[in-house]
Motif scaffolding. Structure first.
Motif, PDB file in Angstrom:
ATOM      1  N   ALA A 113       0.842  -1.200   0.000  1.00  0.00           N
ATOM      2  CA  ALA A 113       0.000   0.000   0.000  1.00  0.00           C
ATOM      3  C   ALA A 113       0.880   1.253   0.000  1.00  0.00           C
ATOM      4  O   ALA A 113       1.780   1.391   0.833  1.00  0.00           O
ATOM      5  CB  ALA A 113      -0.909  -0.004   1.226  1.00  0.00           C
ATOM      6  N   TRP A 114       0.616   2.159  -0.923  1.00  0.00           N
ATOM      7  CA  TRP A 114       1.470   3.325  -1.082  1.00  0.00           C
ATOM      8  C   TRP A 114       1.464   4.206   0.154  1.00  0.00           C
ATOM      9  O   TRP A 114       0.439   4.429   0.785  1.00  0.00           O
ATOM     10  CB  TRP A 114       1.019   4.156  -2.286  1.00  0.00           C
ATOM     11  CG  TRP A 114       1.980   5.272  -2.598  1.00  0.00           C
ATOM     12  CD1 TRP A 114       3.098   5.214  -3.375  1.00  0.00           C
ATOM     13  CD2 TRP A 114       1.916   6.614  -2.096  1.00  0.00           C
ATOM     14  NE1 TRP A 114       3.739   6.427  -3.405  1.00  0.00           N
ATOM     15  CE2 TRP A 114       3.025   7.326  -2.626  1.00  0.00           C
ATOM     16  CE3 TRP A 114       1.030   7.294  -1.258  1.00  0.00           C
ATOM     17  CZ2 TRP A 114       3.278   8.658  -2.347  1.00  0.00           C
ATOM     18  CZ3 TRP A 114       1.280   8.636  -0.978  1.00  0.00           C
ATOM     19  CH2 TRP A 114       2.381   9.299  -1.518  1.00  0.00           C
ATOM     20  N   LEU A 117       6.723   7.585   1.572  1.00  0.00           N
ATOM     21  CA  LEU A 117       8.011   7.193   2.121  1.00  0.00           C
ATOM     22  C   LEU A 117       9.046   7.076   1.011  1.00  0.00           C
ATOM     23  O   LEU A 117       8.711   6.884  -0.167  1.00  0.00           O
ATOM     24  CB  LEU A 117       7.907   5.847   2.846  1.00  0.00           C
ATOM     25  CG  LEU A 117       7.102   5.783   4.137  1.00  0.00           C
ATOM     26  CD1 LEU A 117       6.983   4.346   4.605  1.00  0.00           C
ATOM     27  CD2 LEU A 117       7.762   6.631   5.228  1.00  0.00           C
ATOM     28  N   LEU A 118      10.288   7.132   1.396  1.00  0.00           N
ATOM     29  CA  LEU A 118      11.398   7.005   0.467  1.00  0.00           C
ATOM     30  C   LEU A 118      11.271   5.776  -0.426  1.00  0.00           C
ATOM     31  O   LEU A 118      11.569   5.830  -1.620  1.00  0.00           O
ATOM     32  CB  LEU A 118      12.701   6.928   1.283  1.00  0.00           C
ATOM     33  CG  LEU A 118      14.013   6.690   0.544  1.00  0.00           C
ATOM     34  CD1 LEU A 118      14.373   7.905  -0.286  1.00  0.00           C
ATOM     35  CD2 LEU A 118      15.117   6.384   1.550  1.00  0.00           C
ATOM     36  N   VAL A 119      10.801   4.656   0.142  1.00  0.00           N
ATOM     37  CA  VAL A 119      10.777   3.398  -0.606  1.00  0.00           C
ATOM     38  C   VAL A 119       9.648   3.327  -1.627  1.00  0.00           C
ATOM     39  O   VAL A 119       9.626   2.408  -2.442  1.00  0.00           O
ATOM     40  CB  VAL A 119      10.665   2.196   0.364  1.00  0.00           C
ATOM     41  CG1 VAL A 119      11.914   2.080   1.214  1.00  0.00           C
ATOM     42  CG2 VAL A 119       9.426   2.323   1.243  1.00  0.00           C
ATOM     43  N   PHE A 120       8.701   4.277  -1.605  1.00  0.00           N
ATOM     44  CA  PHE A 120       7.570   4.231  -2.514  1.00  0.00           C
ATOM     45  C   PHE A 120       7.552   5.386  -3.514  1.00  0.00           C
ATOM     46  O   PHE A 120       6.545   5.598  -4.186  1.00  0.00           O
ATOM     47  CB  PHE A 120       6.248   4.227  -1.743  1.00  0.00           C
ATOM     48  CG  PHE A 120       5.918   2.910  -1.091  1.00  0.00           C
ATOM     49  CD1 PHE A 120       5.585   1.807  -1.855  1.00  0.00           C
ATOM     50  CD2 PHE A 120       5.956   2.775   0.289  1.00  0.00           C
ATOM     51  CE1 PHE A 120       5.282   0.594  -1.263  1.00  0.00           C
ATOM     52  CE2 PHE A 120       5.651   1.565   0.894  1.00  0.00           C
ATOM     53  CZ  PHE A 120       5.318   0.466   0.115  1.00  0.00           C
ATOM     54  N   TRP A 471      -4.744  -3.658   8.048  1.00  0.00           N
ATOM     55  CA  TRP A 471      -3.707  -2.963   7.301  1.00  0.00           C
ATOM     56  C   TRP A 471      -4.104  -1.521   6.999  1.00  0.00           C
ATOM     57  O   TRP A 471      -3.266  -0.624   6.939  1.00  0.00           O
ATOM     58  CB  TRP A 471      -3.420  -3.696   5.978  1.00  0.00           C
ATOM     59  CG  TRP A 471      -4.590  -3.708   5.042  1.00  0.00           C
ATOM     60  CD1 TRP A 471      -5.541  -4.657   4.897  1.00  0.00           C
ATOM     61  CD2 TRP A 471      -4.951  -2.670   4.126  1.00  0.00           C
ATOM     62  NE1 TRP A 471      -6.465  -4.293   3.970  1.00  0.00           N
ATOM     63  CE2 TRP A 471      -6.121  -3.085   3.470  1.00  0.00           C
ATOM     64  CE3 TRP A 471      -4.387  -1.436   3.787  1.00  0.00           C
ATOM     65  CZ2 TRP A 471      -6.744  -2.309   2.503  1.00  0.00           C
ATOM     66  CZ3 TRP A 471      -5.013  -0.663   2.829  1.00  0.00           C
ATOM     67  CH2 TRP A 471      -6.172  -1.111   2.200  1.00  0.00           C
ATOM     68  N   ARG A 472      -5.429  -1.298   6.817  1.00  0.00           N
ATOM     69  CA  ARG A 472      -5.873   0.038   6.437  1.00  0.00           C
ATOM     70  C   ARG A 472      -5.609   1.032   7.552  1.00  0.00           C
ATOM     71  O   ARG A 472      -5.115   2.129   7.336  1.00  0.00           O
ATOM     72  CB  ARG A 472      -7.355  -0.002   6.078  1.00  0.00           C
ATOM     73  CG  ARG A 472      -7.897   1.361   5.620  1.00  0.00           C
ATOM     74  CD  ARG A 472      -9.358   1.236   5.209  1.00  0.00           C
ATOM     75  NE  ARG A 472      -9.491   0.347   4.060  1.00  0.00           N
ATOM     76  CZ  ARG A 472     -10.635  -0.219   3.709  1.00  0.00           C
ATOM     77  NH1 ARG A 472     -11.724  -0.007   4.438  1.00  0.00           N
ATOM     78  NH2 ARG A 472     -10.707  -1.005   2.650  1.00  0.00           N
ATOM     79  N   ARG A 473      -5.906   0.642   8.774  1.00  0.00           N
ATOM     80  CA  ARG A 473      -5.658   1.533   9.909  1.00  0.00           C
ATOM     81  C   ARG A 473      -4.170   1.623  10.220  1.00  0.00           C
ATOM     82  O   ARG A 473      -3.680   2.632  10.682  1.00  0.00           O
ATOM     83  CB  ARG A 473      -6.441   1.042  11.119  1.00  0.00           C
ATOM     84  CG  ARG A 473      -7.942   1.150  10.930  1.00  0.00           C
ATOM     85  CD  ARG A 473      -8.678   0.681  12.161  1.00  0.00           C
ATOM     86  NE  ARG A 473      -8.322   1.455  13.338  1.00  0.00           N
ATOM     87  CZ  ARG A 473      -8.534   1.055  14.575  1.00  0.00           C
ATOM     88  NH1 ARG A 473      -9.114  -0.106  14.805  1.00  0.00           N
ATOM     89  NH2 ARG A 473      -8.184   1.810  15.586  1.00  0.00           N
ATOM     90  N   LEU A 474      -3.459   0.522   9.972  1.00  0.00           N
ATOM     91  CA  LEU A 474      -2.043   0.499  10.266  1.00  0.00           C
ATOM     92  C   LEU A 474      -1.291   1.539   9.461  1.00  0.00           C
ATOM     93  O   LEU A 474      -0.357   2.183   9.932  1.00  0.00           O
ATOM     94  CB  LEU A 474      -1.467  -0.888   9.960  1.00  0.00           C
ATOM     95  CG  LEU A 474       0.018  -1.127  10.210  1.00  0.00           C
ATOM     96  CD1 LEU A 474       0.342  -0.906  11.671  1.00  0.00           C
ATOM     97  CD2 LEU A 474       0.408  -2.524   9.769  1.00  0.00           C
ATOM     98  N   PHE A 475      -1.704   1.750   8.207  1.00  0.00           N
ATOM     99  CA  PHE A 475      -0.980   2.646   7.338  1.00  0.00           C
ATOM    100  C   PHE A 475      -1.713   3.963   7.083  1.00  0.00           C
ATOM    101  O   PHE A 475      -1.327   4.735   6.225  1.00  0.00           O
ATOM    102  CB  PHE A 475      -0.673   1.966   6.001  1.00  0.00           C
ATOM    103  CG  PHE A 475       0.362   0.892   6.148  1.00  0.00           C
ATOM    104  CD1 PHE A 475       1.689   1.222   6.199  1.00  0.00           C
ATOM    105  CD2 PHE A 475      -0.019  -0.435   6.268  1.00  0.00           C
ATOM    106  CE1 PHE A 475       2.664   0.245   6.358  1.00  0.00           C
ATOM    107  CE2 PHE A 475       0.934  -1.417   6.426  1.00  0.00           C
ATOM    108  CZ  PHE A 475       2.279  -1.073   6.472  1.00  0.00           C
TER     109      PHE A 475
END
Length: 477
Positions: A113-114, A117-120, A471-475
């Motif tokens: 999930a975008w 961050l540097l990696v995306f 995952w949605r809340r995590l990110f």
């Protein structure tokens, strides 16, 4: 990372993929799942089977039977890593996601999930963030970092040395990286161990992962706020002062990412190297006889057991050809780190030692090469060296065959490394000069607003009806 859909699938011929999937025209036998009991239990056998069937780039199915390409060749992996004009790290280009083929509870989303961050990101935004990170990391005093690694190593050993036994995974490898990284980031030492526990719970996908993530982010945000008001000589302060003009949330998010990646990968590197040192006669004998250095052992492990086996974070920007396969725009192209490291074209004989050869894929290459290579290696080789100096008679408490590893489609983790040593003859920790990472004063405690770390067994579980996919809340920013 665990995959909820992998309980009973195994490696098998998958159903014929529908039109539009990468493997549609390659036939049923050529498509294999890269998750499930057999795949996760014998990944290297799967890699070679895929290589025989499809060459250096193979069509595969991910959890939820999502199609992708797995890059098996060493040269092909480097081509993807070094050509961002063809293969982007921006997951918003993923056609499967845009077309609604990724379910809301897919285990792929936490790692794809975008995020800002540097990696995306690529291009100018990547250059801005990368410049800030590399400049800040480059300001650390290498000798000061090593002294802090030794200090943290001795602190961990002191906690179990009187018992004459220990588990070097849970009591050492899992804890050393986070203690060091917390110090480099300007986070008070007392938060180190709780942060490590929370990070491991956060990436596990457990029912307490959200609460652990909230704890990690609360520490990150309070650290950033504190350093904005009171700058020091640490990573947070340098990022805030950098000309890249990162805002507080960007710094906090990158801190979380750095702590997560460094903790998971460096822990695996330390554990696997310790296992090799304690069980492989080539290393045990050579290290004792002084014919081989510990950095050489690390290189061998980075070739044979890289901390991450697969990195699913590249997408084709346009139609192209890779390894003889026709890749369509928007298709996922996964970096096969472990598979590329055993590519017969560059390693025809896997028994040949790789001492001093650092052309492995473990740290990536190109614009997204890991910026913390030097620090990760310093933590691993200095920590292991200090441990062996304190416990020169340490030995494995079980046979090598009894050691178990939890393997997923993305990584392999040693479950435990039980050891024994004479508890009446441990060597005293050597005296150290005052700690100097970059001549900083002692870290100041954070404000009282930082909550205590959650304990997985005590943390309350949110009511399922009131929360969406974890995952949605995590990110969520």
């Amino acid at each position: 990372m665990t995959t909820p859909h992998s309980e009973s699938t195994g490696v098998s011929s998958a159903p014929v993929p529908p039109p539009g999937c990468p493997a549609h025209d390659l036939g049923q036998a050529a498509v294999r799942r890269v998750y499930g009991r057999e795949a996760e239990g014998s990944p290297y056998e799967l890699y070679e089977r895929l290589r025989r069937e499809s060459g250096q780039v193979a069509p595969v199915l991910l959890p939820g039977d999502v199609p992708a390409w797995l890059v098996l060749g060493h040269r092909e992996n480097l081509e993807v890593m070094r050509t961002p004009s063809l293969f982007t790290a921006d997951s918003r280009n993923w056609s499967a996601f845009r077309e609604g083929r990724i379910s809301a509870d897919s285990p792929l989303l936490p790692v794809t999930a975008w995020q800002p961050l540097l990696v995306f990101v690529d291009g100018e935004e990547h250059a801005r963030l990368r410049g800030a990170i590399t400049d800040a990391l480059g300001r650390f005093n290498r000798h000061g970092i090593r002294r802090h690694v030794v200090r943290s190593t001795n602190r961990l050993i002191d906690a179990f040395v009187a018992r004459g036994e220990a588990d070097l995974v849970t009591e050492f490898a899992d804890r050393l990286p986070i203690l060091v990284m917390a110090r480099l980031c300007g986070i008070p030492e007392e938060h180190g161990i709780p942060l490590g526990d929370a990070v491991r719970d956060m990436v596990s996908g457990s029912e307490t992962a959200l609460r652990s993530n909230e704890y990690v982010m609360s520490v990150m945000r309070e650290t950033v706020k504190h350093r904005r008001d009171t700058p020091d000589k640490d990573l947070v302060s340098w990022l805030l002062a950098h000309e890249a003009d990162m805002n507080d949330e960007e710094v906090a998010e990158h801190l979380r990412h750095a702590l997560t990646v460094s903790n998971v990968t460096t822990s695996n590197l330390i554990a696997n190297t310790l296992r090799m040192v304690l069980t492989d006669p080539r290393f045990r004998g050579n290290l004792s006889g002084g014919q081989m250095t510990l950095p050489d052992a690390l290189d061998q492990v980075l070739w044979d057991q890289p901390p991450l086996s697969v990195v699913p974070t590249r997408w084709a920007l346009g139609d192209t050809v890779l390894g003889g396969q026709e890749i369509k725009a928007g298709e996922m192209v996964m970096l096969g780190i472990a598979a590329g490291n055993v590519d017969p074209e560059i390693r025809p004989d896997l028994r040949t030692p790789m001492y001093g050869n650092r052309s492995h894929l473990a740290f990536g290459s190109g614009p997204h090469e890991c910026p913390g290579i030097a620090i990760g290696r310093a933590i691993a080789d200095t920590g292991i060296d200090a441990l062996l100096a304190r416990l020169p008679e340490v030995s494995l408490a079980v046979s090598d065959a009894e050691l178990t590893t939890t393997t997923t489609w993305m990584s392999a983790r040693l479950d435990a490394l039980p050891v024994t040593f004479p508890k009446d003859r441990p060597r005293e920790a050597p005296a150290l000069s005052p700690l100097d990472i970059s001549t900083p004063p002692a870290a100041q405690p954070l404000p009282d607003a930082v909550p205590s770390a959650p304990h997985p067994d005590r943390a309350p579980r949110p009511a399922p009806a009131s929360r969406g996919p974890w995952w949605r809340r995590l990110f969520r920013r």
